[in-house]
Design a protein around this motif. Structure first.
Motif, PDB file in Angstrom:
ATOM      1  N   GLU A 116       1.371  -1.094  -0.025  1.00  0.00           N
ATOM      2  CA  GLU A 116      -0.239   0.181   0.158  1.00  0.00           C
ATOM      3  C   GLU A 116       0.776   1.318  -0.114  1.00  0.00           C
ATOM      4  O   GLU A 116       2.079   1.113   0.731  1.00  0.00           O
ATOM      5  CB  GLU A 116      -1.071   0.312   1.290  1.00  0.00           C
ATOM      6  N   MET A 117       0.423   2.029  -0.759  1.00  0.00           N
ATOM      7  CA  MET A 117       1.879   3.125  -1.165  1.00  0.00           C
ATOM      8  C   MET A 117       0.853   4.371  -0.170  1.00  0.00           C
ATOM      9  O   MET A 117       0.123   5.260  -0.320  1.00  0.00           O
ATOM     10  CB  MET A 117       1.592   3.990  -2.517  1.00  0.00           C
ATOM     11  N   SER A 118       0.609   4.647   1.258  1.00  0.00           N
ATOM     12  CA  SER A 118       0.615   5.518   2.049  1.00  0.00           C
ATOM     13  C   SER A 118       1.640   6.713   2.348  1.00  0.00           C
ATOM     14  O   SER A 118       1.165   7.016   3.258  1.00  0.00           O
ATOM     15  CB  SER A 118      -0.014   5.182   3.079  1.00  0.00           C
ATOM     16  N   THR A 119       2.661   6.353   2.140  1.00  0.00           N
ATOM     17  CA  THR A 119       3.996   7.885   2.196  1.00  0.00           C
ATOM     18  C   THR A 119       4.366   7.933   0.899  1.00  0.00           C
ATOM     19  O   THR A 119       4.286   8.130  -0.130  1.00  0.00           O
ATOM     20  CB  THR A 119       5.297   6.935   3.186  1.00  0.00           C
ATOM     21  N   VAL A 120       5.777   8.754   1.053  1.00  0.00           N
ATOM     22  CA  VAL A 120       6.231   9.950  -0.467  1.00  0.00           C
ATOM     23  C   VAL A 120       7.029   8.492  -0.367  1.00  0.00           C
ATOM     24  O   VAL A 120       7.852   7.954   0.357  1.00  0.00           O
ATOM     25  CB  VAL A 120       6.627  10.960   0.589  1.00  0.00           C
ATOM     26  N   PHE A 121       7.605   8.842  -1.849  1.00  0.00           N
ATOM     27  CA  PHE A 121       7.867   8.436  -2.790  1.00  0.00           C
ATOM     28  C   PHE A 121       9.457   9.602  -3.374  1.00  0.00           C
ATOM     29  O   PHE A 121       9.249  10.272  -3.801  1.00  0.00           O
ATOM     30  CB  PHE A 121       7.650   7.376  -3.451  1.00  0.00           C
ATOM     31  N   ASP A 122      10.545   9.579  -2.611  1.00  0.00           N
ATOM     32  CA  ASP A 122      12.130  10.295  -3.246  1.00  0.00           C
ATOM     33  C   ASP A 122      12.733   9.182  -4.551  1.00  0.00           C
ATOM     34  O   ASP A 122      13.185   7.906  -3.804  1.00  0.00           O
ATOM     35  CB  ASP A 122      12.804  10.850  -2.182  1.00  0.00           C
ATOM     36  N   HIS A 165       8.227   4.530  -8.598  1.00  0.00           N
ATOM     37  CA  HIS A 165       6.920   4.749  -7.189  1.00  0.00           C
ATOM     38  C   HIS A 165       5.999   3.431  -7.739  1.00  0.00           C
ATOM     39  O   HIS A 165       6.082   2.616  -6.277  1.00  0.00           O
ATOM     40  CB  HIS A 165       6.536   6.207  -7.384  1.00  0.00           C
ATOM     41  N   ILE A 166       5.427   3.640  -8.914  1.00  0.00           N
ATOM     42  CA  ILE A 166       4.356   2.135  -8.540  1.00  0.00           C
ATOM     43  C   ILE A 166       5.060   0.501  -9.201  1.00  0.00           C
ATOM     44  O   ILE A 166       4.949   0.260  -8.334  1.00  0.00           O
ATOM     45  CB  ILE A 166       3.785   1.901 -10.071  1.00  0.00           C
ATOM     46  N   SER A 167       6.350   0.608  -9.090  1.00  0.00           N
ATOM     47  CA  SER A 167       7.499  -0.498  -9.650  1.00  0.00           C
ATOM     48  C   SER A 167       7.524  -0.687  -8.363  1.00  0.00           C
ATOM     49  O   SER A 167       7.917  -1.897  -7.379  1.00  0.00           O
ATOM     50  CB  SER A 167       8.816  -0.522 -10.219  1.00  0.00           C
ATOM     51  N   GLU A 168       8.036   0.351  -7.264  1.00  0.00           N
ATOM     52  CA  GLU A 168       8.350  -0.266  -5.706  1.00  0.00           C
ATOM     53  C   GLU A 168       7.067  -0.873  -5.010  1.00  0.00           C
ATOM     54  O   GLU A 168       7.871  -1.881  -4.075  1.00  0.00           O
ATOM     55  CB  GLU A 168       8.271   0.902  -5.153  1.00  0.00           C
ATOM     56  N   THR A 169       6.195  -0.699  -5.982  1.00  0.00           N
ATOM     57  CA  THR A 169       5.063  -1.645  -5.117  1.00  0.00           C
ATOM     58  C   THR A 169       4.719  -2.678  -5.679  1.00  0.00           C
ATOM     59  O   THR A 169       4.025  -4.150  -5.198  1.00  0.00           O
ATOM     60  CB  THR A 169       3.498  -0.716  -5.184  1.00  0.00           C
ATOM     61  N   MET A 199      19.894  23.817 -11.953  1.00  0.00           N
ATOM     62  CA  MET A 199      21.289  24.789 -12.517  1.00  0.00           C
ATOM     63  C   MET A 199      22.262  22.773 -12.883  1.00  0.00           C
ATOM     64  O   MET A 199      22.000  21.707 -12.198  1.00  0.00           O
ATOM     65  CB  MET A 199      22.205  25.031 -11.524  1.00  0.00           C
ATOM     66  N   LEU A 200      22.813  23.025 -14.169  1.00  0.00           N
ATOM     67  CA  LEU A 200      24.188  21.650 -14.317  1.00  0.00           C
ATOM     68  C   LEU A 200      24.598  20.753 -12.268  1.00  0.00           C
ATOM     69  O   LEU A 200      25.166  21.637 -12.057  1.00  0.00           O
ATOM     70  CB  LEU A 200      24.986  21.639 -15.361  1.00  0.00           C
ATOM     71  N   GLY A 201      24.626  19.821 -12.632  1.00  0.00           N
ATOM     72  CA  GLY A 201      25.425  18.900 -11.620  1.00  0.00           C
ATOM     73  C   GLY A 201      24.578  19.478 -10.088  1.00  0.00           C
ATOM     74  O   GLY A 201      24.525  18.562  -9.367  1.00  0.00           O
ATOM     75  N   ASP A 202      22.951  19.689  -9.767  1.00  0.00           N
ATOM     76  CA  ASP A 202      22.765  20.376  -8.761  1.00  0.00           C
ATOM     77  C   ASP A 202      22.590  18.713  -8.983  1.00  0.00           C
ATOM     78  O   ASP A 202      21.714  18.207  -9.165  1.00  0.00           O
ATOM     79  CB  ASP A 202      21.318  20.704  -9.140  1.00  0.00           C
ATOM     80  N   GLU A 203      21.997  18.261  -7.631  1.00  0.00           N
ATOM     81  CA  GLU A 203      21.624  16.572  -6.937  1.00  0.00           C
ATOM     82  C   GLU A 203      19.784  17.185  -6.639  1.00  0.00           C
ATOM     83  O   GLU A 203      20.175  18.299  -5.660  1.00  0.00           O
ATOM     84  CB  GLU A 203      22.235  16.477  -6.093  1.00  0.00           C
ATOM     85  N   ILE A 204      18.587  15.918  -7.169  1.00  0.00           N
ATOM     86  CA  ILE A 204      17.789  16.920  -7.088  1.00  0.00           C
ATOM     87  C   ILE A 204      16.670  15.646  -6.360  1.00  0.00           C
ATOM     88  O   ILE A 204      16.913  14.807  -7.412  1.00  0.00           O
ATOM     89  CB  ILE A 204      16.863  16.819  -8.322  1.00  0.00           C
ATOM     90  N   ILE A 205      16.001  15.932  -5.192  1.00  0.00           N
ATOM     91  CA  ILE A 205      15.616  15.382  -4.918  1.00  0.00           C
ATOM     92  C   ILE A 205      13.858  15.074  -5.640  1.00  0.00           C
ATOM     93  O   ILE A 205      13.371  16.057  -5.343  1.00  0.00           O
ATOM     94  CB  ILE A 205      14.918  14.970  -3.860  1.00  0.00           C
ATOM     95  N   LEU A 206      13.519  14.210  -6.006  1.00  0.00           N
ATOM     96  CA  LEU A 206      12.158  14.060  -6.891  1.00  0.00           C
ATOM     97  C   LEU A 206      11.182  12.698  -6.069  1.00  0.00           C
ATOM     98  O   LEU A 206      11.303  11.580  -5.291  1.00  0.00           O
ATOM     99  CB  LEU A 206      11.742  13.205  -8.988  1.00  0.00           C
ATOM    100  N   ARG A 207      10.023  13.716  -5.542  1.00  0.00           N
ATOM    101  CA  ARG A 207       9.567  13.114  -4.560  1.00  0.00           C
ATOM    102  C   ARG A 207       7.849  13.437  -4.927  1.00  0.00           C
ATOM    103  O   ARG A 207       7.391  14.160  -5.828  1.00  0.00           O
ATOM    104  CB  ARG A 207       8.853  14.459  -3.564  1.00  0.00           C
ATOM    105  N   THR A 208       7.272  11.505  -4.523  1.00  0.00           N
ATOM    106  CA  THR A 208       5.836  11.252  -5.851  1.00  0.00           C
ATOM    107  C   THR A 208       5.436  11.554  -4.281  1.00  0.00           C
ATOM    108  O   THR A 208       5.697  10.627  -3.316  1.00  0.00           O
ATOM    109  CB  THR A 208       5.426  11.514  -6.600  1.00  0.00           C
ATOM    110  N   TRP A 209       3.681  11.348  -4.654  1.00  0.00           N
ATOM    111  CA  TRP A 209       2.534  10.532  -3.391  1.00  0.00           C
ATOM    112  C   TRP A 209       1.056  10.792  -3.843  1.00  0.00           C
ATOM    113  O   TRP A 209       1.220  12.062  -4.900  1.00  0.00           O
ATOM    114  CB  TRP A 209       2.449  11.812  -2.322  1.00  0.00           C
TER     115      TRP A 209
END
Length: 153
Positions: A9-15, A47-51, A79-89
């Motif tokens: 069950e997907m009831s939390t955020v996914f990063d 995210h869906i693959s995680e389930t 910008m180039l080189g930035d580390e980005i956290i992609l979050r979804t829910w």
């Protein structure tokens, strides 16, 4: 009698973390707007693959979720080189649609770069027609627990 798989069950955020690459940059020197939409797809798919409910299962069940509407807000350039956290829910679900939110953050200072929502429709793969979500999908696409603030890292 075959044992039925219980989906997570997907009831939390996914990063998911990514690093901005040269191919993400446009003529203005920052991440191109279209790249963010691609990242939305990437993090939703992860995210869906995680389930355990990924493309293979979609094909077996002959139905899938397709994007029908996006709302996006670009807040700060990446910008180039930035580390980005992609979050979804997930924030809502009904018999035909699931509703997903996104927040992308710069990892270094936790600044919010981008927010978006997507309305996803359930379709039968073989016909392309809308269909009611199966109990499998309804179980897997649970909205975020209201006690969780998804904008806090």
């Amino acid at each position: 009698m075959a044992k039925q798989k219980k989906w997570n069950e997907m009831s939390t955020v996914f990063d998911m973390k990514i690093t901005v690459q040269p191919e993400h940059i446009d003529v203005l020197g920052h991440v191109n707007n279209v790249v963010y939409v691609g990242w939305m797809q990437d993090v939703a798919t992860a995210h869906i693959s995680e389930t355990g409910l990924g493309l293979e299962q979609y094909l077996e069940m002959n139905h899938a979720m397709v994007a029908v509407e996006h709302h996006v807000q670009y807040r700060k350039a990446a910008m180039l080189g930035d580390e980005i956290i992609l979050r979804t829910w997930f924030y809502d679900i009904n018999a035909l649609y699931s509703f997903r939110q996104y927040a992308f953050f710069k990892a270094e200072d936790k600044s919010l770069l981008f927010t978006a929502t997507t309305k996803w429709a359930c379709v039968e793969i073989s016909t392309g027609r809308a269909k009611r979500m199966s109990p499998t999908f309804m179980q897997a696409y649970q909205p975020l627990n209201s006690d969780i603030d998804p904008f806090q890292l």
